[in-house]
Enzyme design. Structure first.
Site, short mmCIF file in Angstrom:
data_model
loop_
_atom_site.label_atom_id
_atom_site.label_comp_id
_atom_site.label_asym_id
_atom_site.label_seq_id
_atom_site.Cartn_x
_atom_site.Cartn_y
_atom_site.Cartn_z
N HIS A 142 -2.22 -10.22 -1.88
CA HIS A 142 -1.01 -9.55 -1.44
C HIS A 142 -0.99 -9.47 0.09
CE1 HIS A 142 2.13 -6.23 -2.10
NE2 HIS A 142 2.59 -7.31 -2.70
N ASP A 177 2.89 2.26 -1.73
CA ASP A 177 4.07 1.48 -1.41
C ASP A 177 4.84 1.09 -2.66
OD1 ASP A 177 5.58 -0.46 0.52
OD2 ASP A 177 4.83 -1.79 -1.06
N HIS A 208 3.57 0.75 7.44
CA HIS A 208 4.97 1.11 7.66
C HIS A 208 5.28 2.36 6.85
CE1 HIS A 208 5.68 -0.31 3.59
NE2 HIS A 208 5.06 -1.44 3.91
N ASP A 261 -0.68 1.87 2.36
CA ASP A 261 0.51 1.02 2.44
C ASP A 261 1.76 1.87 2.16
OD1 ASP A 261 2.54 -0.93 2.05
OD2 ASP A 261 1.03 -2.40 1.52
N THR A 281 -1.03 -7.30 2.65
CA THR A 281 -1.96 -6.60 3.54
C THR A 281 -3.34 -7.25 3.58
OG1 THR A 281 -0.76 -4.52 3.27
CG2 THR A 281 -3.02 -4.38 4.08
N SER A 328 5.14 -5.52 5.16
CA SER A 328 3.67 -5.44 5.25
C SER A 328 3.04 -6.70 5.84
CB SER A 328 3.07 -5.19 3.86
OG SER A 328 3.47 -3.94 3.36
N HIS A 335 11.72 -0.02 2.97
CA HIS A 335 10.80 0.62 3.92
C HIS A 335 11.57 1.48 4.91
CE1 HIS A 335 7.78 -2.91 3.25
NE2 HIS A 335 7.85 -2.09 2.22
#
Length: 541
Positions: A176, A333, A375, A63, A178, A113, A460
């Site tokens: 979460h 991330d 990403h 992530d 993802t 995400s 991001h």
């Protein structure tokens, strides 16, 4: 034998004698580079496509692991082994097939995400912060008619309908964005527990945690591991004030256990690693109230990502029809959002260790492995540091006069690191930033790297991300493509029921018709290039 050969080859590549020591001042000569180029060429010439069915599918998501993070992570890992680092390759960088995925959401140039994971797992791009619904659904607004019509199915649904076992492991909450994109359908990724859903929508949609336990495909997962006890209604301390707490009084782990009497609810590394896998049908592992701790800071009671992945594969591979497993290194991330560069790179290293552990459990003859990111981040490698310079160190060119203030190789375009580095005790415009030469905290894990613009949570990045693949039909990962293409490759390679695949011709039994003849392909290519040809003619005139 093939599995052992793969592991030996990988380890030989990792421990190759060509790596320079950190203090090297003599570098590789012409002969070295010519021989290396030819070796690389011969390896690629010898490569043959594997066109067997992918019995198993492993998808690793780093992530936030953009290209700059992979490069810095590669150097960081090589330097921990005593080399200069630049020549090192992470294990997935040795995979034979690589491409680039375009990560934008349907409504955002720089994605999140929720939308990117939905694209990877469903084959359909979607809106920013929306999970499991196509672009006809609206962010933060639930309409039951629209939601029902816009629900997408995922590779988890498709694998289950094909008779495969499924699951996921993550270092984030199991609810979460993802992992949720594998099983949930929700207008706001933050609706992880019931107290986060606005009152007017509580009858329109279930929270993500309930969808995981009550609805397919979540209710049919054989493996679910990560954090998020608070959202599941489990009693685990200390609580996280930034994570929602259930208000309905339900303990979803107990409900899951009642529905799966041969399954195991585990909350510690010791319990997980001591499971009798042969006599366990399912695993629900929840190891923290919210996200798992960073790998570098975690207590022994919390399993590593490699621990969770190893036990997951041992359970899933019992199915003769194969399995699908998603593995997320989610704290890369979160570290970036805090400008914690060192912790982000340590998480990349843990992801590599996890992939190496997985390679010991499967064979690339029948297992498709894809490693990618959802990403990137606003994270950059800059300056002119010398070869082998500490990747967490300074970027100034040592051969030039020190005409600028000392600055770091790894910096962020924005984020909370701004306030740490910004000096507020001076009116001198030439003394804007903290003097890094005198900073004694720079080696600490929670040190925040420089960000020239303050944002509470670093953003991001919008550039393409790498996609690395090995195993059956991994050669379909090539070129630059939309992120949703990954799901279509997985479905084709694994021969999912009622999906286009190499096992049977289902193209005309699906939702659309695809011309797959050479003539159609040539026609499509000509039509796609026609505007450029016309433009070229116009330019001449």
């Amino acid at each position: 034998m093939s599995r052992l050969l793969v592991i030996v080859c990988v380890l030989m590549g990792l421990l190759g004698s060509s790596a320079l020591p950190r203090n090297a001042t003599t570098y590789e000569d012409m002969s070295f580079w010519l021989k290396m180029g030819q070796k690389n060429l011969q390896e690629n010439l010898a490569y043959r496509n594997n066109e067997k069915r992918a019995k198993n599918v492993l998808i690793f998501i780093g992530d936030g692991m953009g290209i700059s993070t992979i490069t810095a992570g590669r150097i960081f890992k090589g330097q921990t082994m005593g080399t200069t680092g630049e020549e090192y390759k992470l294990v997935f960088e040795k995979f034979p097939n690589t491409g680039f995925a375009k990560t934008y959401n349907t409504d955002k140039q720089v994605p999140d995400s929720a939308g990117t994971a939905t694209a990877i797992f469903s084959g359909v791009k979607s809106r920013y912060s929306v999970i499991g619904l196509d672009s006809t659904a609206t962010y933060n607004h639930c309409d039951p008619t629209v939601n029902e019509a816009s629900k997408v199915t995922t590779i988890a649904d498709w694998a289950q309908k094909t008779g495969m076992d499924t699951g996921f492991v993550t270092t984030t909450r199991i609810t979460h964005a993802t992992p949720a994109a594998l099983y949930a359908h929700v207008n706001n990724r933050d609706w992880e527990c019931d107290t986060e859903i606005p009152t007017q929508y509580k009858q329109c949609v279930k929270d993500i945690a309930r969808q995981l336990i009550e609805d397919e495909p979540g209710s049919k997962f054989q493996v679910m591991m990560g954090g998020g006890a608070q959202l599941m209604g489990m009693h685990m301390t200390p609580t996280d004030p930034d994570t929602c707490v259930r208000g309905d009084g339900q303990n979803l782990a107990e409900i899951w256990s009642q529905n799966n009497p041969e399954g195991a609810v585990v909350t510690s590394a010791e319990h997980l690693m001591s499971l009798d896998i042969a006599n366990t049908s399912k695993i629900l592992g929840v190891f923290a109230p919210s996200h798992l701790p960073y790998h570098a800071l975690k207590p022994e009671k919390v399993p590593t990502l490699a621990n969770m992945t190893t036990q997951a594969i041992r359970l899933l591979r019992k199915n003769k029809n194969g399995f699908l497993l998603m593995v997320e290194s989610g704290k890369i991330d979160i570290a970036h959002h805090h400008n914690y560069a060192q912790l982000a790179l340590r998480e990349v290293s843990e992801l590599e260790e996890t992939i190496l552990a997985a390679l010991q459990q499967v064979s690339l003859e029948d297992t498709l492995i894809i490693v990618t990111a959802d990403h990137s981040h606003s994270f950059t490698i800059n300056g002119y540091p010398k070869r082998g310079n500490d990747i967490l160190g300074f970027a100034n060119d040592p051969t030039k006069a020190k005409d600028v203030q000392t600055y770091e190789t790894l910096t962020y375009a924005n984020g909370p690191g701004f306030f740490y580095h910004r000096r507020n005790d001076t009116d001198n415009v030439n003394e804007t930033w903290r003097n890094l030469d005198e900073d004694m905290t720079r080696n600490e894990p929670l040190y925040a790297h420089m960000a020239p613009m303050y944002i509470k949570s670093e953003t991001h990045g919008g550039e393409d991300v790498g996609v690395y693949a090995a195993g059956p039909y991994s050669h379909l990962i090539r070129g630059t493509f939309e992120q949703n293409y990954i799901a279509h490759v997985v479905a084709y390679a694994a021969c999912f029921s009622n999906w286009p695949s190499h096992c049977d011709d289902t193209y005309h039994r699906y939702f659309y018709e695809i011309g797959n003849s050479a003539t159609t392909l040539r026609h499509s290519l000509v039509m796609s290039l026609l505007p450029f040809a016309v433009l070229s003619i116009l330019v001449k005139f």
